[in-house]
Design a protein around this motif. Structure first.
Motif, mmCIF file in Angstrom:
data_model
loop_
_atom_site.group_PDB
_atom_site.id
_atom_site.type_symbol
_atom_site.label_atom_id
_atom_site.label_comp_id
_atom_site.label_asym_id
_atom_site.label_seq_id
_atom_site.Cartn_x
_atom_site.Cartn_y
_atom_site.Cartn_z
ATOM 1 N N ILE A 1 0.835 -1.203 0.000
ATOM 2 C CA ILE A 1 0.000 0.000 0.000
ATOM 3 C C ILE A 1 0.870 1.254 0.000
ATOM 4 N N SER A 2 1.977 1.237 0.776
ATOM 5 C CA SER A 2 2.812 2.434 0.786
ATOM 6 C C SER A 2 3.498 2.625 -0.567
ATOM 7 N N ALA A 3 3.799 1.509 -1.261
ATOM 8 C CA ALA A 3 4.394 1.645 -2.593
ATOM 9 C C ALA A 3 3.425 2.329 -3.546
ATOM 10 N N VAL A 4 2.160 1.952 -3.443
ATOM 11 C CA VAL A 4 1.180 2.511 -4.370
ATOM 12 C C VAL A 4 0.861 3.967 -3.988
ATOM 13 N N VAL A 5 1.011 4.297 -2.714
ATOM 14 C CA VAL A 5 0.833 5.696 -2.310
ATOM 15 C C VAL A 5 1.970 6.539 -2.893
ATOM 16 N N ASP A 6 3.197 5.991 -2.828
ATOM 17 C CA ASP A 6 4.326 6.708 -3.423
ATOM 18 C C ASP A 6 4.123 6.943 -4.910
ATOM 19 N N ALA A 7 3.431 5.998 -5.564
ATOM 20 C CA ALA A 7 3.181 6.144 -6.990
ATOM 21 C C ALA A 7 1.935 6.984 -7.262
ATOM 22 N N ARG A 8 1.378 7.576 -6.206
ATOM 23 C CA ARG A 8 0.263 8.509 -6.308
ATOM 24 C C ARG A 8 -1.035 7.891 -6.814
ATOM 25 N N SER A 9 -1.265 6.618 -6.548
ATOM 26 C CA SER A 9 -2.570 6.035 -6.866
ATOM 27 C C SER A 9 -3.381 5.976 -5.576
#
Lengths: 532, 190
Positions: A410-418
């Protein structure tokens, strides 16, 4: 001239060589110790694969990725990471299978073949993990799945197992067709099947951009998403998992899934990273659908194997989140989740396998019905505690590995702005907790002989009607005429000592990775870094 | 020469294709099918597609037709089918309609293709031809044993799985299993 670097494929050679050795040795000796010998050899094969991985990990760290066989094989950290996971699962499977064979007598004649098929299937997974060419990827996929189809159908007396194998085969072959068509179209668009060259062509823009590539990516994704059972290609999963013999489901849901995901990561994250904008929306939709459908469907099941099957579909959705991010961090998070999930799925289905042996002969015809887990805590406290740890990890409760796995994707996808995807994932994670809490309540807070769970009991009658025909002969047969020492122990413990040791190991791993995740996470990160 | 080969092979193809549907004995039908496939293989050779011709013979004539024969033999050769009854209503008019439509479509396509004088471009996609400058079986073999040698070797694993799977799934019950089965039947479970 083609360079043949046999050393670099040593892990695959070890797995395949062990398989051939097992067949040969088993056909030469007739001693009653044959089963033990075969089991030990298979376990050693798994360990050997792991050893080859460890040796090559350091070599790759110092010299960089090793290419061989005309650049169709690429041994890098990603390949080694996945081969390591698959080899470990082979090792653990080999340890748990013996008690299963002791219980299900009909397997006595074919134990050797089962071990060999597991080794060969793992070889296919290793081939996929190190494939640097779409054709090799396809061949690896076929080796992996063909062995898995046979394992699913291997209970030749049970109609349900036959049905499961048939379903798996037909749908899997269908998916392979899509996969192959996708490869053909990608080749048509870029003029190469080699991942590195496809990536180059996409970077330089020297490809046929008239829908060929898009069609190819779409069909390719259909083929692979079938294999990892993401929604909407998930329908086979619960049926196949329910019918297939449980120890092999443990293998299929871990090793086979891992190989499917590594193929996705290698192709999407390596060759097709340039056209990420084309495939990201597909993965986005599929991951949300998988999480939602997997979770909701798991909530209403009454068969533990089906609950776990649907929960594996939901997990597939979470792993896809990291891939959707299309960043190195995202792929690292997915790989880390994958390693954690493989252990959880393997151990959970192993518990199901142990439990269905222990309660055979009950009045209820379905040994995997949730009612059969009632009061497990008082009957088999040790098994119940291990299962509880695994379930809490699947739910993502903090001191376990599952929490950190979900957190990192989830934090990876937050970093990718999704952001919407991250929010949906968190909401579904909360809902998913009920699946596992329901099982925990059944095991810990329900007396063994009452029927507090009205809903479950209501649907039980309808359910047992459909399965009683196929399930009853075997389960009741076991209870009535099995009297050897192994089985008595089985009845008491629900699993023999080796099984309990493996399950304890899994539980320890689950907690250790939650408390101190750094080492494995570093491995996953360097694996993701090695993507082209 | 090419025309002569084409005419002979085409006549054999069409005649034996009619034979497939007109023969009364199903075994004759299967043999006619094999003749059709062989004649098509000859057509492939005439077009210099040697590999395709070989695959045509090996896969179709060698494997698929033999499979057909197995099925025919298992179902019974002398099982007379009553042709007056239609198992699915209206399928014959439909079949005739579909045949006519396909024929018309094919003729139209041929006319369009013939009127289109521009040759199709060879394009950049024919990688094999471009790399070495010659085509055919020799080239294919070279690619299989150099660029794709690893994929080729993996077939060994696939064949091994096939053999082991066949052994596992068709295993007949041995003595101990027969005893179990007896217990099972006496227990009234089956």
């Amino acid at each position: 001239m083609t360079t043949l670097n046999w050393g670099s494929i040593s892990s695959m050679l070890v797995l395949f060589g062990t398989a051939i050795l097992v067949v040969t040795v088993a056909s030469l000796i007739k001693s009653s110790k044959k089963d033990l010998l075969v089991q030990v050899m298979t376990a050693l094969g798994g360990l050997g694969g792991l050893a080859a991985v460890i040796i090559y990990w350091h070599r790759v760290s110092s010299d960089g990725a090793k290419l061989s066989f005309a650049d169709t094989v690429r041994i890098d950290h990603l390949a080694l990471f996945i081969i390591g996971v698959i080899s470990s699962i082979v090792f653990l499977s080999a340890l748990t299978l013996k008690s299963f064979f002791a219980r299900e007598k009909l397997f006595r004649a074919v134990t050797t073949e089962i071990y060999v098929l597991i080794l060969l299937s793992a070889t296919g997974g290793a081939i996929m993990a190190s494939a640097n060419d779409l054709i090799v990827l396809f061949m690896g996929l076929e080796v992996l799945s063909l062995a898995a189809y046979i394992l699913a159908a291997s209970n030749i007396r049970k109609a349900q197992s036959q049905e499961s194998g048939m379903k798996y085969f037909v749908i899997g072959a269908f998916a392979s067709g899509f996969f192959l068509y996708g490869i053909a179209l990608i080749y048509g668009a870029t003029g190469s099947t080699k991942l590195a060259q496809i990536s180059q062509k996409l970077v330089s823009g020297a490809f046929v951009d008239d829908g060929f590539l898009l069609g190819g990516i779409a069909l390719f994704l259909v083929g692979l998403l079938f294999k990892v059972s993401a929604v909407p290609f998930h329908v086979w999963t619960p049926d196949v998992y329910e019918g297939a013999p449980s120890p092999f489901v443990a293998f299929m849901s871990s090793a086979v899934k891992v190989a499917g995901f590594v193929a996705l990561i290698r192709v999407l994250g390596g060759a097709l990273i340039e056209s990420a904008a084309d495939w990201q929306p597909i993965i986005y939709a599929v991951s949300i659908a998988s999480m939602a459908v997997g979770t909701l469907a798991a909530l209403v099941q009454t068969n533990v194997k089906r609950i776990l099957a649907y929960s594996s579909i939901a997990h597939a959705g979470y792993i896809l989140i990291g891939i959707q991010a299309a960043t190195k961090d995202g792929f690292a998070a997915s790989l880390w989740y994958l390693a954690i999930y493989a252990m959880l799925a393997f151990a959970s289905f192993s518990i199901v396998a142990a439990r269905e042996g222990a309660i055979s002969g009950n009045s209820i015809n379905d040994p995997n019905h949730i009612d059969n887990y009632r009061g497990l805590a008082s009957k088999q406290p040790f098994l119940a505690v291990i299962f509880a740890i695994l379930l809490l990890a699947q739910a993502g409760v903090p001191p376990t590995s599952g929490f950190y796995a979900k957190f990192s994707v989830i934090s990876a996808v937050v970093d990718a702005r999704s952001y919407p995807l991250a929010i949906v994932a968190m909401i579904i994670a909360v809902a998913a907790a009920f699946i596992y809490i329901r099982l925990l309540i059944v095991m810990f807070f329900t007396p063994a002989d009452s029927s507090l769970l009205g809903g479950a009991t209501m649907s039980k009658t309808a359910f047992s009607k459909t399965t009683s025909k196929t399930m009853s002969p075997i389960t009741q047969l076991d209870a009535s005429e099995n009297s050897d020492a192994t089985f008595d122990k089985w009845k008491k413990l629900g699993a023999n000592k080796l099984n309990l040791a493996v399950l304890t190991l899994a539980a320890a791993f689950t907690i250790a990775m939650g408390v101190y995740p750094a080492p494995l996470l570093e491995l996953a990160q360097s694996a993701a870094q090695s993507l082209v | 020469m090419e025309t002569a080969v084409f005419i002979v092979a085409a006549i054999i193809t069409v005649l034996s294709a009619f034979g497939v549907i007109l023969a009364k004995n199903p075994v004759h039908s299967v043999l006619m099918l094999m003749a059709t496939l062989f004649a098509i293989a000859v057509l492939f050779v005439a077009q210099d597609a040697h590999f395709l011709a070989a695959v045509q013979i090996i896969v179709y004539a060698g494997a698929i037709v033999v499979l057909f024969l197995f099925v025919v033999m298992l179902l019974g050769v002398d099982l007379a089918e009553n042709l007056r009854v239609e198992p699915i209503g209206g399928q014959r008019p439909l079949a005739i309609g579909a045949t006519v439509a396909t024929a018309v479509l094919t003729i139209l396509l041929i006319i369009v293709a013939a009127s289109d004088s521009s040759k199709p471009e060879s394009g950049d996609l024919a990688g094999i031809t471009q790399e070495t400058g010659n085509t055919g079986v020799a080239n294919l073999g070279r690619v299989i044993f150099t660029d794709y040698v690893w994929a080729f070797e993996i077939i060994a694993a696939l064949l091994t799985i096939g053999v082991i799977g066949a052994v596992l799934l068709t295993r007949r019950a041995k003595q101990q299993e027969v005893e179990e089965e007896v217990v099972e039947k006496e227990g009234g479970q089956l």
